[in-house]
Structure formats: structure tokens, C-alpha cells
Design a protein around this motif. Structure first.
Motif, PDB file in Angstrom:
ATOM      1  N   VAL A   6       0.866  -1.178   0.000  1.00 30.74           N
ATOM      2  CA  VAL A   6       0.000   0.000   0.000  1.00 30.74           C
ATOM      3  C   VAL A   6       0.904   1.229   0.000  1.00 30.74           C
ATOM      4  O   VAL A   6       1.809   1.324   0.823  1.00 30.74           O
ATOM      5  N   GLU A   7       0.666   2.147  -0.922  1.00 30.98           N
ATOM      6  CA  GLU A   7       1.493   3.352  -1.015  1.00 30.98           C
ATOM      7  C   GLU A   7       0.615   4.593  -1.084  1.00 30.98           C
ATOM      8  O   GLU A   7      -0.277   4.688  -1.931  1.00 30.98           O
ATOM      9  N   ASN A   8       0.880   5.536  -0.210  1.00 30.86           N
ATOM     10  CA  ASN A   8       0.252   6.866  -0.238  1.00 30.86           C
ATOM     11  C   ASN A   8      -1.267   6.806  -0.337  1.00 30.86           C
ATOM     12  O   ASN A   8      -1.889   7.545  -1.101  1.00 30.86           O
ATOM     13  N   LEU A   9      -1.871   5.936   0.459  1.00 28.49           N
ATOM     14  CA  LEU A   9      -3.316   5.747   0.429  1.00 28.49           C
ATOM     15  C   LEU A   9      -4.007   6.782   1.306  1.00 28.49           C
ATOM     16  O   LEU A   9      -3.650   6.959   2.467  1.00 28.49           O
ATOM     17  N   SER A  10      -4.981   7.474   0.737  1.00 26.48           N
ATOM     18  CA  SER A  10      -5.739   8.493   1.475  1.00 26.48           C
ATOM     19  C   SER A  10      -7.231   8.310   1.225  1.00 26.48           C
ATOM     20  O   SER A  10      -7.639   7.898   0.139  1.00 26.48           O
ATOM     21  N   ASN A  24      -4.648   9.122   5.868  1.00 25.88           N
ATOM     22  CA  ASN A  24      -3.829  10.211   5.348  1.00 25.88           C
ATOM     23  C   ASN A  24      -2.447   9.682   4.980  1.00 25.88           C
ATOM     24  O   ASN A  24      -1.602   9.473   5.833  1.00 25.88           O
ATOM     25  N   ASP A  25      -2.241   9.435   3.695  1.00 32.36           N
ATOM     26  CA  ASP A  25      -0.930   9.050   3.170  1.00 32.36           C
ATOM     27  C   ASP A  25      -0.381   7.792   3.856  1.00 32.36           C
ATOM     28  O   ASP A  25       0.757   7.756   4.319  1.00 32.36           O
ATOM     29  N   VAL A  26      -1.176   6.731   3.888  1.00 30.02           N
ATOM     30  CA  VAL A  26      -0.796   5.474   4.544  1.00 30.02           C
ATOM     31  C   VAL A  26       0.024   4.619   3.572  1.00 30.02           C
ATOM     32  O   VAL A  26      -0.365   4.435   2.423  1.00 30.02           O
ATOM     33  N   SER A  27       1.156   4.113   4.050  1.00 25.46           N
ATOM     34  CA  SER A  27       2.008   3.228   3.250  1.00 25.46           C
ATOM     35  C   SER A  27       2.517   2.083   4.122  1.00 25.46           C
ATOM     36  O   SER A  27       2.911   2.308   5.262  1.00 25.46           O
ATOM     37  N   PHE A  28       2.496   0.875   3.572  1.00 25.02           N
ATOM     38  CA  PHE A  28       3.077  -0.281   4.254  1.00 25.02           C
ATOM     39  C   PHE A  28       3.167  -1.455   3.294  1.00 25.02           C
ATOM     40  O   PHE A  28       2.551  -1.447   2.230  1.00 25.02           O
ATOM     41  N   GLU A  29       3.957  -2.453   3.672  1.00 28.13           N
ATOM     42  CA  GLU A  29       4.075  -3.698   2.915  1.00 28.13           C
ATOM     43  C   GLU A  29       3.907  -4.870   3.863  1.00 28.13           C
ATOM     44  O   GLU A  29       4.308  -4.791   5.017  1.00 28.13           O
ATOM     45  N   VAL A  30       3.312  -5.938   3.361  1.00 28.65           N
ATOM     46  CA  VAL A  30       3.197  -7.179   4.112  1.00 28.65           C
ATOM     47  C   VAL A  30       3.991  -8.230   3.342  1.00 28.65           C
ATOM     48  O   VAL A  30       3.725  -8.482   2.170  1.00 28.65           O
ATOM     49  N   GLU A  31       4.967  -8.811   4.012  1.00 28.89           N
ATOM     50  CA  GLU A  31       5.817  -9.819   3.399  1.00 28.89           C
ATOM     51  C   GLU A  31       5.204 -11.205   3.556  1.00 28.89           C
ATOM     52  O   GLU A  31       4.449 -11.460   4.500  1.00 28.89           O
ATOM     53  N   LYS A  32       5.545 -12.103   2.655  1.00 23.81           N
ATOM     54  CA  LYS A  32       5.080 -13.490   2.727  1.00 23.81           C
ATOM     55  C   LYS A  32       5.509 -14.085   4.070  1.00 23.81           C
ATOM     56  O   LYS A  32       6.651 -13.933   4.493  1.00 23.81           O
ATOM     57  N   GLY A  33       4.570 -14.714   4.768  1.00 23.58           N
ATOM     58  CA  GLY A  33       4.843 -15.342   6.057  1.00 23.58           C
ATOM     59  C   GLY A  33       4.635 -14.434   7.258  1.00 23.58           C
ATOM     60  O   GLY A  33       4.671 -14.907   8.384  1.00 23.58           O
ATOM     61  N   GLU A  34       4.425 -13.139   7.036  1.00 22.53           N
ATOM     62  CA  GLU A  34       4.193 -12.204   8.143  1.00 22.53           C
ATOM     63  C   GLU A  34       2.752 -12.292   8.625  1.00 22.53           C
ATOM     64  O   GLU A  34       1.836 -12.542   7.846  1.00 22.53           O
ATOM     65  N   PHE A  35       2.571 -12.047   9.914  1.00 22.70           N
ATOM     66  CA  PHE A  35       1.250 -11.892  10.498  1.00 22.70           C
ATOM     67  C   PHE A  35       1.091 -10.420  10.831  1.00 22.70           C
ATOM     68  O   PHE A  35       2.000  -9.807  11.392  1.00 22.70           O
ATOM     69  N   SER A  64      -3.158  11.755  -6.737  1.00 22.59           N
ATOM     70  CA  SER A  64      -2.943  10.874  -7.884  1.00 22.59           C
ATOM     71  C   SER A  64      -1.942   9.761  -7.584  1.00 22.59           C
ATOM     72  O   SER A  64      -1.790   8.845  -8.370  1.00 22.59           O
ATOM     73  N   ASN A  65      -1.238   9.841  -6.440  1.00 24.84           N
ATOM     74  CA  ASN A  65      -0.274   8.811  -6.078  1.00 24.84           C
ATOM     75  C   ASN A  65      -0.893   7.672  -5.291  1.00 24.84           C
ATOM     76  O   ASN A  65      -0.184   6.767  -4.877  1.00 24.84           O
ATOM     77  N   ASN A  66      -2.213   7.712  -5.064  1.00 22.63           N
ATOM     78  CA  ASN A  66      -2.876   6.612  -4.343  1.00 22.63           C
ATOM     79  C   ASN A  66      -2.731   5.328  -5.130  1.00 22.63           C
ATOM     80  O   ASN A  66      -3.048   5.279  -6.309  1.00 22.63           O
ATOM     81  N   ARG A  67      -2.240   4.289  -4.469  1.00 26.86           N
ATOM     82  CA  ARG A  67      -2.232   2.984  -5.132  1.00 26.86           C
ATOM     83  C   ARG A  67      -1.996   1.896  -4.103  1.00 26.86           C
ATOM     84  O   ARG A  67      -1.403   2.135  -3.055  1.00 26.86           O
ATOM     85  N   TRP A  68      -2.487   0.742  -4.403  1.00 23.98           N
ATOM     86  CA  TRP A  68      -2.236  -0.426  -3.587  1.00 23.98           C
ATOM     87  C   TRP A  68      -2.223  -1.613  -4.524  1.00 23.98           C
ATOM     88  O   TRP A  68      -2.795  -1.575  -5.604  1.00 23.98           O
ATOM     89  N   SER A  69      -1.566  -2.654  -4.144  1.00 17.34           N
ATOM     90  CA  SER A  69      -1.522  -3.832  -4.982  1.00 17.34           C
ATOM     91  C   SER A  69      -1.400  -5.080  -4.137  1.00 17.34           C
ATOM     92  O   SER A  69      -0.780  -5.072  -3.083  1.00 17.34           O
ATOM     93  N   LYS A  70      -2.035  -6.135  -4.612  1.00 18.44           N
ATOM     94  CA  LYS A  70      -1.871  -7.450  -4.009  1.00 18.44           C
ATOM     95  C   LYS A  70      -0.820  -8.163  -4.838  1.00 18.44           C
ATOM     96  O   LYS A  70      -0.983  -8.324  -6.036  1.00 18.44           O
ATOM     97  N   CYS A  71       0.266  -8.506  -4.237  1.00 10.06           N
ATOM     98  CA  CYS A  71       1.354  -9.172  -4.935  1.00 10.06           C
ATOM     99  C   CYS A  71       1.294 -10.657  -4.611  1.00 10.06           C
ATOM    100  O   CYS A  71       1.676 -11.066  -3.526  1.00 10.06           O
ATOM    101  N   LEU A  72       0.762 -11.436  -5.515  1.00 10.83           N
ATOM    102  CA  LEU A  72       0.620 -12.881  -5.264  1.00 10.83           C
ATOM    103  C   LEU A  72       1.586 -13.672  -6.097  1.00 10.83           C
ATOM    104  O   LEU A  72       1.956 -13.363  -7.140  1.00 10.83           O
TER     105      LEU A  72
END
Length: 72
Positions: A6-10, A24-35, A64-72
Motif C-alpha cells: 500500500v502506497e500513499n493511500l488516502s 492520510n498518506d498510509v504506506s506499508f508492505e506485508v511480506e510473505k509469512g508475516e502476520f 494521484s499517487n494513491n495505489r495499492w496492490s496485491k502481490c501474489l
């Protein structure tokens, strides 16, 4: 390897003088195997975040920078 990014989500509800910033401008990543736990006070945007990630709601189009992606 990221399974969720998740990058720059508002999310802003309302317009002009009466608006509420839920995310407000939320960014994070979840790695495989993380809880991950999403915690916070009532009204802090937890459900809004999950609704956007799940496709139930859309992010605000004001950033315009709002984006998120599911990386499978």
C-alpha cells in the motif's frame, strides 16, 4: 517477497468545510509469512483501510499517487 503493498493511500469523506480524513498518506508492505494486526482507537480508519484493500470502497481521487496492490 511482498504479498500486499500500500502506497500513499488516502481517504477523505465530505467536501470543502465539512470533511473528515479517515486515512492520510498510509504506506506499508506485508511480506510473505508475516502476520499483521490492524489496531487503533474507534474511528481511526481500520475498517476504511480494509474496505479499500478489499475493493468495497475506493480511495480519494484527490491524490494521484494513491495505489495499492496485491502481490501474489
Amino acid at each position: 517477497m511482498s504479498i500486499l503493498k500500500v502506497e500513499n493511500l488516502s481517504k477523505i469523506y465530505g467536501e470543502k468545510e465539512i470533511k473528515t480524513v479517515a486515512l492520510n498518506d498510509v504506506s506499508f508492505e506485508v511480506e510473505k509469512g508475516e502476520f499483521v494486526a490492524i489496531v487503533g482507537a474507534s474511528g481511526s480508519g481500520k475498517s476504511t483501510l480494509l474496505h479499500i484493500i478489499g475493493g468495497v470502497d475506493k480511495p480519494s481521487s484527490r491524490n494521484s499517487n494513491n495505489r495499492w496492490s496485491k502481490c501474489l
